[in-house]
Design a protein around this motif. Structure first.
Motif, PDB file in Angstrom:
ATOM      1  N   PHE A   8     -30.019  -0.515 -40.792  1.00  0.00           N
ATOM      2  CA  PHE A   8     -30.360   0.037 -39.482  1.00  0.00           C
ATOM      3  C   PHE A   8     -30.653  -1.092 -38.499  1.00  0.00           C
ATOM      4  CE2 PHE A   8     -31.319   4.218 -41.392  1.00  0.00           C
ATOM      5  CZ  PHE A   8     -30.853   5.061 -40.389  1.00  0.00           C
ATOM      6  N   GLY A   9     -30.059  -1.007 -37.322  1.00  0.00           N
ATOM      7  CA  GLY A   9     -30.496  -1.778 -36.182  1.00  0.00           C
ATOM      8  C   GLY A   9     -31.411  -0.912 -35.339  1.00  0.00           C
ATOM      9  N   LEU A  10     -32.481  -1.485 -34.841  1.00  0.00           N
ATOM     10  CA  LEU A  10     -33.445  -0.734 -34.035  1.00  0.00           C
ATOM     11  C   LEU A  10     -33.287  -1.104 -32.579  1.00  0.00           C
ATOM     12  CD1 LEU A  10     -34.634  -0.834 -36.981  1.00  0.00           C
ATOM     13  CD2 LEU A  10     -36.888  -0.665 -35.928  1.00  0.00           C
ATOM     14  N   ILE A  11     -33.175  -0.106 -31.737  1.00  0.00           N
ATOM     15  CA  ILE A  11     -33.196  -0.336 -30.293  1.00  0.00           C
ATOM     16  C   ILE A  11     -34.611  -0.068 -29.806  1.00  0.00           C
ATOM     17  CG2 ILE A  11     -32.396   0.462 -28.043  1.00  0.00           C
ATOM     18  CD1 ILE A  11     -29.697   0.983 -29.214  1.00  0.00           C
ATOM     19  N   ASN A  78     -36.878   7.362 -22.694  1.00  0.00           N
ATOM     20  CA  ASN A  78     -35.907   8.455 -22.669  1.00  0.00           C
ATOM     21  C   ASN A  78     -34.724   8.239 -21.727  1.00  0.00           C
ATOM     22  OD1 ASN A  78     -37.709   9.797 -24.410  1.00  0.00           O
ATOM     23  ND2 ASN A  78     -38.849  10.639 -22.673  1.00  0.00           N
ATOM     24  N   GLU A  79     -34.972   7.604 -20.603  1.00  0.00           N
ATOM     25  CA  GLU A  79     -33.900   7.446 -19.616  1.00  0.00           C
ATOM     26  C   GLU A  79     -32.824   6.470 -20.081  1.00  0.00           C
ATOM     27  OE1 GLU A  79     -36.284   3.809 -18.734  1.00  0.00           O
ATOM     28  OE2 GLU A  79     -36.672   5.841 -19.509  1.00  0.00           O
ATOM     29  N   ARG A  80     -33.093   5.696 -21.126  1.00  0.00           N
ATOM     30  CA  ARG A  80     -32.113   4.736 -21.645  1.00  0.00           C
ATOM     31  C   ARG A  80     -31.242   5.315 -22.764  1.00  0.00           C
ATOM     32  NH1 ARG A  80     -35.734  -0.309 -23.276  1.00  0.00           N
ATOM     33  NH2 ARG A  80     -33.825  -0.752 -24.447  1.00  0.00           N
ATOM     34  N   HIS A  81     -31.647   6.449 -23.333  1.00  0.00           N
ATOM     35  CA  HIS A  81     -30.953   6.973 -24.506  1.00  0.00           C
ATOM     36  C   HIS A  81     -29.459   7.192 -24.264  1.00  0.00           C
ATOM     37  CE1 HIS A  81     -34.867   8.834 -26.380  1.00  0.00           C
ATOM     38  NE2 HIS A  81     -34.905   7.518 -26.278  1.00  0.00           N
ATOM     39  N   HIS A  82     -29.118   7.739 -23.110  1.00  0.00           N
ATOM     40  CA  HIS A  82     -27.728   8.109 -22.849  1.00  0.00           C
ATOM     41  C   HIS A  82     -26.802   6.911 -22.968  1.00  0.00           C
ATOM     42  CE1 HIS A  82     -24.373   8.898 -19.880  1.00  0.00           C
ATOM     43  NE2 HIS A  82     -24.203   9.863 -20.747  1.00  0.00           N
ATOM     44  N   ALA A  87     -23.044   3.462 -26.189  1.00  0.00           N
ATOM     45  CA  ALA A  87     -22.658   2.135 -26.659  1.00  0.00           C
ATOM     46  C   ALA A  87     -22.546   2.112 -28.184  1.00  0.00           C
ATOM     47  CB  ALA A  87     -23.671   1.097 -26.183  1.00  0.00           C
ATOM     48  N   CYS A  88     -23.475   2.779 -28.866  1.00  0.00           N
ATOM     49  CA  CYS A  88     -23.418   2.847 -30.331  1.00  0.00           C
ATOM     50  C   CYS A  88     -22.155   3.563 -30.789  1.00  0.00           C
ATOM     51  CB  CYS A  88     -24.648   3.571 -30.871  1.00  0.00           C
ATOM     52  SG  CYS A  88     -26.211   2.698 -30.640  1.00  0.00           S
ATOM     53  N   LEU A 101     -33.420  13.802 -26.347  1.00  0.00           N
ATOM     54  CA  LEU A 101     -32.188  13.014 -26.379  1.00  0.00           C
ATOM     55  C   LEU A 101     -31.886  12.336 -25.060  1.00  0.00           C
ATOM     56  CD1 LEU A 101     -29.507  15.039 -28.383  1.00  0.00           C
ATOM     57  CD2 LEU A 101     -30.969  13.156 -29.149  1.00  0.00           C
ATOM     58  N   ALA A 102     -32.145  13.017 -23.961  1.00  0.00           N
ATOM     59  CA  ALA A 102     -31.696  12.506 -22.661  1.00  0.00           C
ATOM     60  C   ALA A 102     -32.534  13.129 -21.558  1.00  0.00           C
ATOM     61  CB  ALA A 102     -30.211  12.816 -22.474  1.00  0.00           C
ATOM     62  N   MET A 103     -32.151  12.808 -20.332  1.00  0.00           N
ATOM     63  CA  MET A 103     -32.865  13.333 -19.170  1.00  0.00           C
ATOM     64  C   MET A 103     -32.231  14.605 -18.628  1.00  0.00           C
ATOM     65  SD  MET A 103     -35.359  11.172 -18.705  1.00  0.00           S
ATOM     66  CE  MET A 103     -35.874  11.261 -16.983  1.00  0.00           C
ATOM     67  N   SER A 104     -31.029  14.935 -19.090  1.00  0.00           N
ATOM     68  CA  SER A 104     -30.333  16.135 -18.618  1.00  0.00           C
ATOM     69  C   SER A 104     -29.441  16.665 -19.718  1.00  0.00           C
ATOM     70  CB  SER A 104     -29.494  15.830 -17.379  1.00  0.00           C
ATOM     71  OG  SER A 104     -28.363  15.031 -17.734  1.00  0.00           O
ATOM     72  N   LEU A 105     -29.064  17.946 -19.611  1.00  0.00           N
ATOM     73  CA  LEU A 105     -28.143  18.527 -20.587  1.00  0.00           C
ATOM     74  C   LEU A 105     -26.776  17.870 -20.506  1.00  0.00           C
ATOM     75  CD1 LEU A 105     -28.852  22.366 -20.603  1.00  0.00           C
ATOM     76  CD2 LEU A 105     -29.620  20.607 -22.184  1.00  0.00           C
ATOM     77  N   ALA A 106     -26.349  17.531 -19.296  1.00  0.00           N
ATOM     78  CA  ALA A 106     -25.036  16.892 -19.146  1.00  0.00           C
ATOM     79  C   ALA A 106     -24.992  15.581 -19.911  1.00  0.00           C
ATOM     80  CB  ALA A 106     -24.729  16.673 -17.671  1.00  0.00           C
ATOM     81  N   GLU A 107     -26.060  14.790 -19.829  1.00  0.00           N
ATOM     82  CA  GLU A 107     -26.112  13.533 -20.574  1.00  0.00           C
ATOM     83  C   GLU A 107     -26.092  13.791 -22.080  1.00  0.00           C
ATOM     84  OE1 GLU A 107     -28.489  10.393 -17.646  1.00  0.00           O
ATOM     85  OE2 GLU A 107     -29.534  11.301 -19.363  1.00  0.00           O
TER      86      GLU A 107
END
Length: 347
Positions: A8-11, A78-82, A87-88, A101-107
């Motif tokens: 595992f790499g950790l972000i 949270n705002e960085r997850h998308h 990238a992963c 998971l994200a800040m919006s459903l679209a993301e």
């Protein structure tokens, strides 16, 4: 893989990684933390040294190119997850992402689709699914011993620890507040226990002075599921003597879980029915170890992760609807997802 184990790499040199996830990986028997990415290289190196992680990076693309990194645990704000999950996926790395998971459903839908297209596992770290109490409760519900479900009640929260009273209560850009931090767990556990979807929610929230005045530290909601069950969610950051609990009441019986809404393997479950009150025997195990093992098994083609990206998307949808309801003062329908989802899980 390193020593035959999933790397595992950790972000993020984060609190959850330090307090829970590094230990869970090391204790799983199937995984190891092999690298950490932090935008502050000095912070990353200090974290790596303290946690026994061999490598630290300050460029995400470099960590994702490391051949010992089989998958990534995303534990940034949270705002960085998308962008980080995308990238992963682009690098062909499996993903376990913290919630929401994200800040919006679209993301979130974008993230699910990207991982599906890349053929990588995408899991959400809703660890409560992995609790022995919740697994036992789900089995009882599925057995029909409760009859038709009528009401479910979730109490979640206590006192937010001082070292966590940072962006969660002060930075609106990160998806702060009790709803995004706690209600996503509650929405997921309702789906997990009942196999049903929350379709409408009505909420109220307030700020009691813990943090920035526009960020809630307290929230209450009532909801309705597609199957007609009614429910109640109670989230707080500022009640130090609160006890986490879940109640599920049906036409033939009721389940009571106590001290079950935390991070540690503890708590009790009782069933009350026509024959009286029964304590349900539980075999507790570290919740995060179970999650890690399920993700590694899924990456090896051995079933599904305990909580998928689609599951995380649905819990996010409920939390966002709860926020909208609290702001508008009206009941809000929970939008259907454009990505298929079943509230199952492998545990």
């Amino acid at each position: 893989m390193r020593d035959g184990k999933f790397g595992f790499g950790l972000i993020g040199a984060s609190t959850i990684s330090r307090e829970r996830m590094v230990g869970a990986m090391n204790g799983s028997g199937v995984a190891l933390p092999v690298a950490v990415f932090s935008r502050d290289l000095a912070r990353g190196r200090t974290f790596a040294a303290e946690m026994g992680i061999p490598k630290a990076y300050d460029r995400l693309d470099e960590m994702l190119a490391d051949p010992e990194v089989d998958g990534v645990y995303v534990a940034s704000t949270n705002e960085r997850h998308h962008r980080e999950v995308l990238a992963c996926a682009a690098a062909g790395r499996h993903v376990l992402c913290d919630k929401p998971l994200a800040m919006s459903l679209a993301e979130a839908e974008d993230m699910v689709r990207a991982c599906e297209a890349a053929g990588v596992v995408f899991a959400t770290n809703h660890h409560m699914r992995c609790g022995a109490h919740h697994i036992a409760m789900r089995e009882i519900v599925r057995s029909g011993r409760l009859g038709d479900l009528v009401v479910i009640r979730v109490v979640h929260g206590a006192l937010l620890p001082a070292h966590l009273q940072t962006w969660r209560i002060n930075d609106p850009a990160t998806g702060a507040g009790a709803i995004m931090d706690l209600a996503v767990h509650d929405a997921d556990i309702v789906r997990f226990l009942t196999g049903d979807e929350i379709v409408e929610i009505s909420a109220m929230s307030k700020n009691s002075g813990m943090g920035t005045d526009k960020i809630e530290d307290t929230a209450l909601a009532i909801f309705r599921t597609a199957g007609g069950t009614l429910g109640h969610i109670h989230n707080v950051f500022n009640t130090p003597f609160n006890r986490g609990s879940i109640e599920i009441h049906g036409t033939k019986g009721s389940l009571y879980a106590r001290d079950n809404m935390g991070q540690s393997p503890e708590g009790t479950v009782h069933l009350r029915d026509a024959e009286g009150l029964h304590e349900i025997p539980l075999e507790h195990e570290d919740l995060y170890v179970r999650m890690v093992r399920s993700v590694v098994a899924a990456a090896r083609g051995e079933g599904e992760a305990a909580c998928t990206g689609q599951d995380g998307l649905r819990s996010l949808a409920v939390a966002l609807a709860m926020l909208e309801s609290a702001a508008s003062g009206r009941a809000v329908p929970v939008p259907a997802s454009q990505v298929s989802s079943q509230p199952g899980g492998s545990v």
